[in-house]
Design an enzyme around this catalytic site. Structure first.
Site, PDB file in Angstrom:
ATOM      1  CG  ASP A  29      -2.273   0.766   0.817  1.00  0.00           C
ATOM      2  OD1 ASP A  29      -3.030   0.531  -0.101  1.00  0.00           O
ATOM      3  OD2 ASP A  29      -2.159   1.951   1.449  1.00  0.00           O
ATOM      4  CE1 TYR A  38      -1.185  12.229  -7.788  1.00  0.00           C
ATOM      5  CE2 TYR A  38      -0.689  10.078  -6.950  1.00  0.00           C
ATOM      6  CZ  TYR A  38      -1.660  11.222  -7.346  1.00  0.00           C
ATOM      7  OH  TYR A  38      -2.972  10.905  -6.925  1.00  0.00           O
ATOM      8  CG  ASP A  39       6.696   7.150 -11.195  1.00  0.00           C
ATOM      9  OD1 ASP A  39       6.970   7.415  -9.613  1.00  0.00           O
ATOM     10  OD2 ASP A  39       6.918   6.209 -11.386  1.00  0.00           O
ATOM     11  CG  HIS A  94       8.204   4.499  -2.830  1.00  0.00           C
ATOM     12  ND1 HIS A  94       8.644   5.172  -4.002  1.00  0.00           N
ATOM     13  CD2 HIS A  94       6.930   4.417  -2.955  1.00  0.00           C
ATOM     14  CE1 HIS A  94       7.939   5.063  -4.703  1.00  0.00           C
ATOM     15  NE2 HIS A  94       6.992   4.770  -4.199  1.00  0.00           N
TER      16      HIS A  94
HETATM   17  P1  ITT Z   1      -3.539  -2.213  -5.137  1.00  0.00           P
HETATM   18  O1  ITT Z   1      -4.475  -1.714  -4.165  1.00  0.00           O
HETATM   19  O2  ITT Z   1      -4.192  -3.180  -6.073  1.00  0.00           O
HETATM   20  O3  ITT Z   1      -2.099  -2.532  -4.919  1.00  0.00           O
HETATM   21  P2  ITT Z   1      -3.419   0.481  -5.944  1.00  0.00           P
HETATM   22  O4  ITT Z   1      -2.876   1.203  -7.380  1.00  0.00           O
HETATM   23  O5  ITT Z   1      -4.858   0.920  -5.707  1.00  0.00           O
HETATM   24  O6  ITT Z   1      -3.053  -0.963  -6.385  1.00  0.00           O
HETATM   25  P3  ITT Z   1      -2.613   1.927  -3.760  1.00  0.00           P
HETATM   26  O7  ITT Z   1      -4.060   1.766  -3.150  1.00  0.00           O
HETATM   27  O8  ITT Z   1      -1.512   1.491  -2.805  1.00  0.00           O
HETATM   28  O9  ITT Z   1      -2.525   1.010  -4.909  1.00  0.00           O
HETATM   29  O10 ITT Z   1      -2.571   3.404  -4.294  1.00  0.00           O
HETATM   30  C1  ITT Z   1      -1.208   3.802  -4.649  1.00  0.00           C
HETATM   31  C2  ITT Z   1      -1.369   4.878  -5.611  1.00  0.00           C
HETATM   32  O11 ITT Z   1      -0.270   5.865  -5.229  1.00  0.00           O
HETATM   33  C3  ITT Z   1      -1.107   4.375  -7.064  1.00  0.00           C
HETATM   34  O12 ITT Z   1      -2.289   4.252  -7.704  1.00  0.00           O
HETATM   35  C4  ITT Z   1      -0.138   5.732  -7.489  1.00  0.00           C
HETATM   36  O13 ITT Z   1      -1.243   6.684  -7.778  1.00  0.00           O
HETATM   37  C5  ITT Z   1       0.590   6.132  -6.320  1.00  0.00           C
HETATM   38  N1  ITT Z   1       1.727   5.542  -6.183  1.00  0.00           N
HETATM   39  C6  ITT Z   1       2.379   4.574  -5.321  1.00  0.00           C
HETATM   40  N2  ITT Z   1       3.587   4.261  -5.835  1.00  0.00           N
HETATM   41  C7  ITT Z   1       4.009   4.951  -6.614  1.00  0.00           C
HETATM   42  C8  ITT Z   1       5.085   5.034  -7.356  1.00  0.00           C
HETATM   43  O14 ITT Z   1       6.126   4.644  -7.273  1.00  0.00           O
HETATM   44  N3  ITT Z   1       5.170   6.237  -8.393  1.00  0.00           N
HETATM   45  C9  ITT Z   1       4.145   6.944  -8.742  1.00  0.00           C
HETATM   46  N4  ITT Z   1       2.916   6.914  -7.897  1.00  0.00           N
HETATM   47  C10 ITT Z   1       2.918   5.966  -7.009  1.00  0.00           C
END
Ligand code: ITT
Length: 203
Positions: free
Chosen positions: A77, A160-161, A186
């Protein structure tokens, strides 16, 4: 007592995260890992993330997949915390611009919310959590600090990369090679910390 698992199932449905996690594990452990990593089963529907913290949401996802498969399940997450926005979008990073918003829509909303702020400081957080079918858990977090641009730059990565420039680097995550992002991110910090714990367990 927790024993080292031979098999783990991924609890993320985000293909970008899956690719990064598998690349990180391959780069840092290669054959030393000796754990079969299975994809998230396609017959488990969407999992609602109702928690207020990264840990709570990671637990919801991993527990559900561990129960469905009877295997240890691994959740990621993660999100972006922006100083000028009091930590938003945070746990709501994936749906900042609305439910099922695209990455482009989320970035557009972020840039619009940030247009008047000169403090561009932000950080990405990953909560990695392994939940066993009996409820045992191992967890680790990773963080990287950086600055938000005023416009998108670069085509690689996801989320957001294109607007995040990690401190100490001149390019955004989206301008970097995947190898460079995966060596400093991260996600790398969280998953290396978690798998170091997993590999230190008795077989
Ligand atoms: P799962 O719950 O199925 O794992 P998700 O995309 O819904 O997939 P999250 O709830 O953890 O996952 O949301 C993470 C969001 O944060 C993701 O959709 C991106 O918008 C952002 N994010 C996380 N890691 C990132 C990264 O390495 N680079 C850019 N944006 C990131």
């Amino acid at each position: 007592m927790i024993f080292r698992p031979n098999e783990i199932v991924l609890a993320t449905a985000n293909s970008h995260k899956v690719t990064e996690i598998l690349n990180i594990l391959e780069t840092y452990y290669a054959k030393d890992l000796n754990i079969d990593i299975h994809p998230r089963p396609s017959d488990v529907g969407e999992i609602e993330e109702t928690g207020n913290t990264f840990l709570a949401n990671a637990r919801i996802k991993a527990s559900r997949i561990a129960q469905a498969t009877n295997l240890p399940a691994l959740a990621d997450d993660s999100g972006l915390l922006v100083n000028s926005l009091g930590g938003l979008p945070g746990v709501n990073s994936s749906c900042y611009a609305g439910e099922h918003a695209s990455d482009e829509e989320n970035v557009e909303k972020l840039l619009s919310e940030m247009r008047d702020f000169q403090d561009r400081g932000a950080s990405f957080i990953t909560q990695a959590l392994l939940v066993f079918p009996d409820g045992d858990e191992l967890s680790a977090t990773g963080e990287i600090k950086g600055q938000l641009l005023f416009y998108s730059k670069g085509q690689n990565g996801f989320g957001y990369d294109p607007v995040f420039k990690p401190d100490g680097y001149e390019t955004t995550f989206a301008e970097m090679s995947p190898e460079l992002k995966d060596s400093i991110s991260h996600r790398k910090k969280a998953f290396i910390a978690l798998f170091d714990q997993i590999l230190s367990l008795e077989p």
